[in-house]
Scaffold this active site. Structure first.
Site, PDB file in Angstrom:
ATOM      1  N   ARG A 113       0.846  -1.188   0.000  1.00 64.55           N
ATOM      2  CA  ARG A 113       0.000   0.000   0.000  1.00 64.55           C
ATOM      3  C   ARG A 113       0.888   1.248   0.000  1.00 64.55           C
ATOM      4  NH1 ARG A 113      -1.853  -3.388   4.226  1.00 64.55           N
ATOM      5  NH2 ARG A 113      -3.976  -4.193   3.981  1.00 64.55           N
ATOM      6  N   LYS A 138      -1.525  -1.661   7.348  1.00 65.87           N
ATOM      7  CA  LYS A 138      -2.819  -1.176   7.829  1.00 65.87           C
ATOM      8  C   LYS A 138      -3.125  -1.812   9.172  1.00 65.87           C
ATOM      9  CE  LYS A 138      -7.486  -0.462   6.019  1.00 65.87           C
ATOM     10  NZ  LYS A 138      -8.386  -0.761   4.860  1.00 65.87           N
ATOM     11  N   HIS A 192      -3.409   2.017  -6.082  1.00 68.08           N
ATOM     12  CA  HIS A 192      -3.916   0.828  -5.386  1.00 68.08           C
ATOM     13  C   HIS A 192      -4.182  -0.329  -6.342  1.00 68.08           C
ATOM     14  CE1 HIS A 192      -5.095  -0.739  -1.531  1.00 68.08           C
ATOM     15  NE2 HIS A 192      -6.220  -1.211  -2.012  1.00 68.08           N
ATOM     16  N   ARG A 195      -1.606  -3.036  -6.308  1.00 68.43           N
ATOM     17  CA  ARG A 195      -1.787  -4.061  -5.267  1.00 68.43           C
ATOM     18  C   ARG A 195      -2.766  -5.127  -5.747  1.00 68.43           C
ATOM     19  NH1 ARG A 195      -1.431  -5.180   0.312  1.00 68.43           N
ATOM     20  NH2 ARG A 195      -3.417  -5.490   1.383  1.00 68.43           N
ATOM     21  N   TYR A 227      -9.487  -8.543  -4.129  1.00 67.44           N
ATOM     22  CA  TYR A 227      -8.265  -8.120  -4.811  1.00 67.44           C
ATOM     23  C   TYR A 227      -7.837  -9.067  -5.924  1.00 67.44           C
ATOM     24  CZ  TYR A 227      -7.321  -4.557  -1.262  1.00 67.44           C
ATOM     25  OH  TYR A 227      -7.395  -3.447  -0.454  1.00 67.44           O
TER      26      TYR A 227
END
Length: 248
Positions: A113, A138, A192, A195, A227
């Protein structure tokens, strides 16, 4: 982000004076379902903390003061993987300066990230064992990911500092600079989606959702599924091979 949300709520509504109807009216401005969920979640957590610490008097009926407790969150549409396409990544890397190259590769080949990229220190790069220690994840989670040779080569080309932070950036500045760079090339993706690319490639290569989850630092495989995109070409082969009742 949550601190900014709460500061705005305090200025425009006020914690002690808030009522359920005042909050509903305040959130009635144009907002996406995701943003409205974020607002309600942030405000609710604040009032739960306030109740635990006796910040406000209880409501007349004896319940803890929480004007958002009974406000229903809007229904969210299921999210889908959105990995950056290979051609856009190649285009971005072909035109990037050394620092941007490192950042792009950290996203695409380590699943990092922007906040994790911003926090990388020299001590996190283990060249001898080929691992990258991500310590600013995170929720303050830590994890290890394999150090891809392309990332190491890009880091060595900077060159790397001998100790401490590898660059003086904030998560917001890393995100802004990557996004502005991509958009300057006509690439509509964001930082993002790199990722998402990493997650998709790991899952397609390993067929192991648990491994993909660990490398991304997710608490739940349901989050990882957002994802990692399925291989549609493989799906077509599977579906075309189906039969009913074993007949030809």
């Amino acid at each position: 982000v949550r601190a900014r949300y709460l500061a705005k709520f305090r200025r425009e509504v006020g914690f002690a004076d808030a009522t359920e109807q005042a909050v509903i009216t305040w959130l009635g401005r144009p907002l996406s379902a995701k943003s409205r969920n974020m607002w309600l979640s942030t405000i609710n957590v604040f009032y739960l903390w306030a109740a635990k610490n006796d910040v406000f008097p209880k409501a007349p009926d004896g319940r803890d003061f929480n004007p958002v407790a009974n406000i229903a969150k809007p229904r969210m549409h299921p999210r889908h993987p959105r990995p950056m396409v290979d051609d856009d990544i190649r285009k971005a890397l072909a035109n990037a300066d050394p620092l941007m190259t490192v950042w792009l590769l950290c996203g695409a080949l380590a699943g990092m990230r922007c906040q994790e990229i911003a926090g990388v220190e020299r001590e996190d790069v283990y060249e001898d064992t080929g691992r990258l220690h991500i310590v600013h994840g995170k929720g303050d989670k830590e994890r290890w990911v394999p150090l891809h040779p392309d990332i190491l080569a890009a880091l060595q080309a900077l060159p790397m500092r001998t100790t401490g932070p590898l660059w003086d950036e904030t998560p917001a500045s890393v995100s802004r600079k990557i996004n502005n760079y991509l958009h300057s090339l006509g690439v509509k993706s964001t930082a993002h989606t790199l990722r998402h690319f990493f997650a998709t490639q790991v899952y397609r290569s390993s067929k192991d959702l648990r491994l993909t989850q660990e490398l991304l630092g997710h608490s739940s495989p349901q989050t990882t599924a957002v994802y990692a995109a399925a291989d549609q070409s493989a799906a077509a082969g599977v579906v075309s091979g189906l039969s009913i009742g074993g007949g030809s």
